[in-house]
Design a protein around this motif. Structure first.
Motif, PDB file in Angstrom:
ATOM      1  N   ARG A  20      54.409  23.127  -5.945  1.00  0.00           N
ATOM      2  CA  ARG A  20      55.225  23.698  -7.013  1.00  0.00           C
ATOM      3  C   ARG A  20      55.084  22.805  -8.240  1.00  0.00           C
ATOM      4  O   ARG A  20      54.909  21.589  -8.121  1.00  0.00           O
ATOM      5  CB  ARG A  20      56.684  23.806  -6.599  1.00  0.00           C
ATOM      6  CG  ARG A  20      56.938  24.706  -5.402  1.00  0.00           C
ATOM      7  CD  ARG A  20      58.421  24.946  -5.228  1.00  0.00           C
ATOM      8  NE  ARG A  20      58.948  25.780  -6.300  1.00  0.00           N
ATOM      9  CZ  ARG A  20      60.250  25.947  -6.560  1.00  0.00           C
ATOM     10  NH1 ARG A  20      61.152  25.286  -5.846  1.00  0.00           N
ATOM     11  NH2 ARG A  20      60.646  26.728  -7.536  1.00  0.00           N
ATOM     12  N   ALA A  66      56.293  21.882 -12.446  1.00  0.00           N
ATOM     13  CA  ALA A  66      57.314  22.004 -13.490  1.00  0.00           C
ATOM     14  C   ALA A  66      56.897  21.148 -14.675  1.00  0.00           C
ATOM     15  O   ALA A  66      56.033  20.269 -14.559  1.00  0.00           O
ATOM     16  CB  ALA A  66      58.676  21.557 -12.973  1.00  0.00           C
ATOM     17  N   GLU A  67      57.514  21.416 -15.812  1.00  0.00           N
ATOM     18  CA  GLU A  67      57.295  20.584 -16.983  1.00  0.00           C
ATOM     19  C   GLU A  67      58.571  20.510 -17.804  1.00  0.00           C
ATOM     20  O   GLU A  67      59.387  21.438 -17.794  1.00  0.00           O
ATOM     21  CB  GLU A  67      56.123  21.093 -17.836  1.00  0.00           C
ATOM     22  CG  GLU A  67      56.263  22.503 -18.344  1.00  0.00           C
ATOM     23  CD  GLU A  67      55.036  22.938 -19.144  1.00  0.00           C
ATOM     24  OE1 GLU A  67      54.531  22.115 -19.937  1.00  0.00           O
ATOM     25  OE2 GLU A  67      54.586  24.079 -18.994  1.00  0.00           O
ATOM     26  N   GLY A  96      63.522  22.637 -19.116  1.00  0.00           N
ATOM     27  CA  GLY A  96      62.860  22.384 -17.848  1.00  0.00           C
ATOM     28  C   GLY A  96      62.291  23.683 -17.311  1.00  0.00           C
ATOM     29  O   GLY A  96      63.042  24.617 -17.021  1.00  0.00           O
ATOM     30  N   ILE A 102      60.154  25.647 -14.418  1.00  0.00           N
ATOM     31  CA  ILE A 102      59.707  25.574 -13.031  1.00  0.00           C
ATOM     32  C   ILE A 102      58.802  26.761 -12.762  1.00  0.00           C
ATOM     33  O   ILE A 102      59.197  27.917 -12.965  1.00  0.00           O
ATOM     34  CB  ILE A 102      60.890  25.571 -12.053  1.00  0.00           C
ATOM     35  CG1 ILE A 102      61.786  24.361 -12.315  1.00  0.00           C
ATOM     36  CG2 ILE A 102      60.385  25.573 -10.608  1.00  0.00           C
ATOM     37  CD1 ILE A 102      63.020  24.314 -11.423  1.00  0.00           C
ATOM     38  N   ASP A 103      57.590  26.482 -12.339  1.00  0.00           N
ATOM     39  CA  ASP A 103      56.590  27.529 -12.079  1.00  0.00           C
ATOM     40  C   ASP A 103      56.427  28.464 -13.270  1.00  0.00           C
ATOM     41  O   ASP A 103      56.258  29.674 -13.126  1.00  0.00           O
ATOM     42  CB  ASP A 103      56.963  28.335 -10.830  1.00  0.00           C
ATOM     43  CG  ASP A 103      56.882  27.490  -9.565  1.00  0.00           C
ATOM     44  OD1 ASP A 103      56.154  26.483  -9.572  1.00  0.00           O
ATOM     45  OD2 ASP A 103      57.562  27.837  -8.580  1.00  0.00           O
ATOM     46  N   VAL A 162      65.836  19.434 -12.802  1.00  0.00           N
ATOM     47  CA  VAL A 162      64.643  20.178 -12.400  1.00  0.00           C
ATOM     48  C   VAL A 162      64.129  19.671 -11.056  1.00  0.00           C
ATOM     49  O   VAL A 162      63.803  20.456 -10.152  1.00  0.00           O
ATOM     50  CB  VAL A 162      63.541  20.041 -13.478  1.00  0.00           C
ATOM     51  CG1 VAL A 162      62.204  20.564 -12.947  1.00  0.00           C
ATOM     52  CG2 VAL A 162      63.934  20.802 -14.732  1.00  0.00           C
ATOM     53  N   MET A 184      63.737  21.661  -7.385  1.00  0.00           N
ATOM     54  CA  MET A 184      62.444  21.793  -6.714  1.00  0.00           C
ATOM     55  C   MET A 184      62.502  21.243  -5.291  1.00  0.00           C
ATOM     56  O   MET A 184      61.959  21.833  -4.355  1.00  0.00           O
ATOM     57  CB  MET A 184      61.361  21.077  -7.514  1.00  0.00           C
ATOM     58  CG  MET A 184      61.102  21.677  -8.888  1.00  0.00           C
ATOM     59  SD  MET A 184      59.841  20.778  -9.805  1.00  0.00           S
ATOM     60  CE  MET A 184      58.355  21.306  -8.964  1.00  0.00           C
TER      61      MET A 184
END
Length: 583
Positions: free
Chosen positions: A480, A482-483, A505, A507-508, A525, A529
């Motif tokens: 998975r 995230a950024e 944040g 996610i995917d 975040v 996850m």
């Protein structure tokens, strides 16, 4: 579905035309490559034209994106900005003889359409003038113009447009019909085309571009040009001519073999004894003044043939066929600053160096090519043995850059990691082109650099190719990603409305958290996850991320998630403040 027609030639029409031209060349690329026998039968004219227009499209899209982000300039860019971007993009991305000439055609149009920088649009009269200037400018850029080439097709299009009265749609259709007729006549003007039973490949590409122009202004695409039909028309009117146009593929293949065995032209590509074909194609961008470029033209003309120098205002694209590639580059160094130097040995492939005379090195069995978002990850991927393409913030690579990297990897088998969901189609186009060159390519649809790291970690050269690809795909899919980024403007997200300056944040790929503090947002975040489990957390810090973020997240994992390891990398100037991967 029919295209919504544009009434005037404005910035939106430029954007539409470029997009349609790219689609048109994409459909015709293989056909154009197959009939490419002049000036060199290297079967890449369609690909070169596609890559040239792709660069123009990217430049135009960048201009529109800039105006969309600038609230002080609503309504989109003016015509002048759009056509200048189109011309500049084509200039810096021009590939091959025909791509370089197409870049000059677009530049010639832009010089007319942008003359009045304040105009929002132009009409049929403006389009007529632009097509005329484009054809004339392209001829001037070629050291020794040859009839029966794209230059003849461009001139015929301009002539037909000059005689057309009406709106942009009327002028565009007249230009297209004139170009189509001129294309059919090219075998009668150039003996090498007549012998091969094909029309000029560059001219065929220009007809595709003009067909897109017609569709832009009328909403309907002209009937597709059938190369077999135009060749049949030429053969039917040729004295004693006979051929089976249905066998164009075989005819083109035979022509390629014949031309490579004995290329019939003199130093300027206009016929000869077939013994003096230059060994290299040299292309580079050059920063130089007009006087230096005039001297450069004379020197390169003495070194080889197929010389085309296009551009102006201090930036030029230089194309020439020579035996001494080093001398051609040295001439550029004397004239100014050459860069993006590309040297191709006809029949051998890219040399990527001015030492073009060296024998080609043995191909590796397998390589990994990856797009990376920052200098830090670039070094990490290289240490792991990958060939990299650096994607700087706001500058995604084009398919041509990915193809270059695949070639540079110099392997029989290549695993391609785009590491960005937005690069899916670009990477697919690059993979298709590389496969056409005989390279076995597997595209793993990695959507983040951390997925690429996971894939690279399980890569094993000793495994069978298919097994290696399956293992790498599985590792990437199990990661998975995230950024954490800073919002540039107010917008709607899946987590609510964010304001400019908020910390987001993702996610995917979807916004999951909106916060004000980088460390707190990143922790939230990461918690989300790891709620679904995980064994390894990968953190990639950008240059602008606070120093304490990594320490805080590592401590959080140690304290709250037993048996989960953490690894931290420095990503450099990567766009995102932080990348997170959970395996």
């Amino acid at each position: 579905m029919a295209q919504v027609p544009q009434t005037f030639f404005d910035a939106l029409a430029v954007r539409t035309w470029c997009g349609l031209a790219l689609e048109s060349l994409g459909r015709a690329r293989e056909e154009i490559d197959a009939i490419n026998v002049y000036p060199v039968a290297d079967g890449d004219t369609g690909t070169n034209l596609y890559l040239t227009v792709e660069s123009a499209v990217a430049a135009v899209e960048a201009v529109f994106a800039g105006y969309e982000l600038d609230a002080a300039q609503p309504g989109g860019p003016p015509l002048a900005d759009a056509v200048r971007a189109m011309a500049h993009g084509a200039l810096i991305g021009a590939r091959g003889n025909s791509g370089t000439i197409l870049a000059q055609l677009l530049r010639g149009m832009a010089q007319v359409l942008a003359a009045d920088g304040e105009s929002a649009h132009t009409d049929g009269q403006g389009l007529r003038l632009a097509l005329r200037h484009a054809a004339d400018a392209a001829r001037l850029a070629v050291a020794h113009p040859v009839e029966g080439t794209v230059l003849s097709v461009a001139s015929a299009a301009a002539d037909a447009a000059t005689g057309a009265e009406g709106d942009c749609g009327t002028v565009a259709r007249a230009a297209y019909e004139g170009a189509r007729a001129a294309l059919a006549a090219t075998p009668g003007q150039l003996a090498v085309l007549e012998r091969a039973g094909v029309v000029d490949a560059g001219g065929r590409g220009l007809v595709a571009v003009l067909a897109a122009l017609v569709e832009t202004f009328t909403g309907e695409a002209p009937r597709a040009v059938a190369v077999e039909a135009v060749v049949a028309a030429v053969v039917a009117h040729a004295p004693g001519g006979s051929a089976d146009p249905g066998d164009l593929g075989d005819c083109a293949d035979g022509a390629v073999g014949h031309e490579q065995g004995g290329h019939e032209r003199d130093r300027h590509g206009q016929g000869g004894d077939g013994q003096g074909r230059p060994a290299f194609e040299v292309i580079y961008l050059l920063e130089a003044d007009d006087a230096a470029v005039a001297r450069l033209r004379e020197r390169l003309d003495a070194l080889g043939d197929s010389l085309v120098v296009v551009g102006g205002d201090g930036l030029w694209n230089v194309h020439v066929h020579v035996d001494d590639a080093g001398a051609a580059v040295e001439a550029g160094v004397e004239a100014g600053r050459p860069y993006r130097i590309r040297i191709t040995h006809f029949g051998v492939g890219d040399v990527h160096t001015t030492g073009g005379g060296r024998p080609p090195r043995e191909r590796a069995q397998r390589a990994v090519v990856a797009v990376v978002p920052g200098e830090g990850l670039d070094g990490l991927y290289r240490e792991a043995g990958a060939t990299t393409v650096l994607a700087r913030p706001g500058e995604p690579p084009a398919s041509g850059e990915l193809v270059e990297a695949v070639r540079r990897a110099h392997a029989r088998e290549v695993v391609l990691l785009p590491n960005d969901a937005e690069l899916r189609h670009t990477a697919a186009a690059a993979a298709e082109q590389a496969r056409a060159e005989g390279i076995r390519v597997a595209l793993i649809p990695t959507r983040s650099a951390v997925q690429g790291i996971a894939a690279l970690a399980v890569h094993e050269q000793e495994r069978r190719f298919d097994e290696d690809v399956v293992s790498m795909t599985s590792a990437a899919g199990a990661t998975r990603y995230a950024e954490v980024v800073v919002a540039e403007r107010q917008s709607w997200t899946m987590a609510g409305i964010c304001q400019a300056g908020d910390v987001l944040g993702l996610i995917d790929g979807d916004v999951a958290v909106i916060g004000s503090d980088v460390t707190d947002t990143a922790a939230t975040v990461l918690d989300r996850m790891l709620a679904a489990g995980g064994e390894l957390v990968t953190l990639v810090l950008g240059d602008e991320a606070p120093e304490e973020v990594a320490e805080h997240l590592e401590a959080r994992v140690r304290e709250s998630y037993l048996a989960v390891d953490t690894v931290v990398y420095r990503g450099g100037r990567q766009g995102a403040l932080l990348l997170i991967g959970v395996e």
